[in-house]
Design an enzyme around this catalytic site. Structure first.
Site, short mmCIF file in Angstrom:
data_model
loop_
_atom_site.label_atom_id
_atom_site.label_comp_id
_atom_site.label_asym_id
_atom_site.label_seq_id
_atom_site.Cartn_x
_atom_site.Cartn_y
_atom_site.Cartn_z
CG HIS A 270 -1.68 -1.20 1.48
ND1 HIS A 270 -2.80 -1.52 0.75
CD2 HIS A 270 -1.52 -2.22 2.38
CE1 HIS A 270 -3.31 -2.66 1.18
NE2 HIS A 270 -2.54 -3.11 2.17
CD GLU A 308 -5.26 -4.65 -0.91
OE1 GLU A 308 -6.05 -3.71 -0.74
OE2 GLU A 308 -4.33 -4.90 -0.14
#
Length: 368
Positions: A270, A308
């Site tokens: 991330h 994601e």
């Protein structure tokens, strides 16, 4: 600042084929070299002792050649050659192979590690995809050996025991179009806390991270990251100036594992970019390929990277696509609807994706 070429052909580089003259800082084995290239002459100078070696770098037909031209020294050191090779492939990012005309009898370690390849005619070459897998060029320290495999169970999931997390710098790469060194280092929960707290409360960051809060909340957040063996927090810096936070994880024991056919050494990540002046094309084309590069260098057994982003984070999804990530599917996490992006090791190195490429998408794909 060097301007980028954004051209309309699928698969083309997002920067010019070569830049003359070029300046590069290379740090193989943590020995710092300054490299300049002008008029087909490559000069490699060690910063500490001032020793300089001279090379000729030139194209002949479609072949790129690096030739030893410094008769004041009998042989180049291995690290001098590594710095010269890095400068060569940075200058000519389209090249898949570099031919060497150098004395090489003393460079057995570079043959053993795959940096140098000798063919049946005794021609010595460098395959660019193999070179970019040499951790010693970009990693401040590398493990003596790969951490052995021993399976453990966490939260009901079987996975390899992970090696202890590093402390300090884990990756550094000179970014020629910025004239600065990109550094990833482990986050310090004490000295980085105020910066981390400020970034998390930035509205642009909070829109996607949703982790606003006071210092005590973020102190606890970082303590949890530090205690979790499957995840690690990194600060991204240009030279010594922090610009963003990266959270990397082993996918096998992460919450993403039920959503795809996960392998033992898949990694995920991330990111938040906290400094507004360091958002935009010249910066994302530095850090996004480099975090992928670092994760592939960190363990040779890592064959895939996953990410994601939230499905409405269109800018991030476009940027990932330009850096080689395939959009696998949309899926529902408990807290968000996400796009599963994936990058294979083979694709990253075969397509030389440490420099982003422009691809055809139905929407505008300008990096931003």
């Amino acid at each position: 600042m060097k301007q980028f070429q954004l051209n309309d052909q699928p698969g083309e580089l997002l920067m010019e084929e070569r830049i003359l003259p070029v300046r590069l800082v290379s740090r193989p084995n943590q020995i710092c070299y300054g490299v300049t290239y002008e008029d087909k002459t490559l000069r490699v100078k060690e910063n500490e002792n001032g020793r300089e070696t001279v090379w000729h770098l030139y194209k002949q037909s479609d072949q790129l050649n690096l030739e030893w031209a410094d008769y004041s020294h009998e042989y180049p050191e291995a690290t001098e050659l590594l710095a010269a090779i890095e400068a060569s492939v940075v200058n000519y990012p389209h090249q898949k192979k570099l031919s060497l005309l150098i004395p090489n009898d003393h460079l057995n370690e570079l043959f053993d590690s795959g940096v140098l390849i000798k063919d049946a005619n005794n021609q010595v070459s460098v395959y660019v995809d193999i070179f970019w897998q040499q951790a010693r060029v970009w990693r401040p320290s590398t493990p003596v050996q790969i951490f052995p495999i021993h399976y453990v169970v966490s939260h009901g999931r079987s996975h390899p025991l992970r090696r202890p997390k590093p402390i300090g710098k884990v990756y550094q790469r000179y970014i020629s179009w910025l004239g600065r060194t990109l550094i990833f280092r482990t986050i310090d929960s004490v000295t980085d806390l105020i910066c981390f707290n400020r970034w998390m409360n930035d509205p642009v960051v909070a829109e996607f991270w949703q982790e606003e809060g006071d210092l005590s909340k973020h102190r606890a957040y970082l303590a949890a990251i530090e205690a979790d063996p499957h995840v690690m927090g990194l600060m991204g810096c240009f030279d010594d100036e922090p610009f963003g936070y990266f959270e990397i994880y082993w996918a096998k024991e992460d919450r993403i594992s039920p959503y795809y056919d996960v392998n033992d050494f898949d990694r995920g990540w991330h990111v938040l970019i906290g400094e507004p002046q360091m958002r935009g094309k010249p910066f994302v084309t530095a850090w996004l390929p480099s975090i992928s590069h670092y994760l592939f260098l960190d363990d040779d057994r890592t064959q895939r990277l996953v990410i994601e982003p939230r499905i409405d984070n269109h800018k991030m999804i476009r940027n990932l696509a330009q850096c080689g990530y395939a959009n696998i599917k949309e899926f529902d996490f408990p807290h968000k609807r996400a796009m599963l992006g994936m990058l294979s090791r083979e694709h990253f190195f075969a397509e030389q994706l440490w420099v982003p490429r422009r691809i055809s998408l139905p929407q505008s794909v300008a990096l931003s």
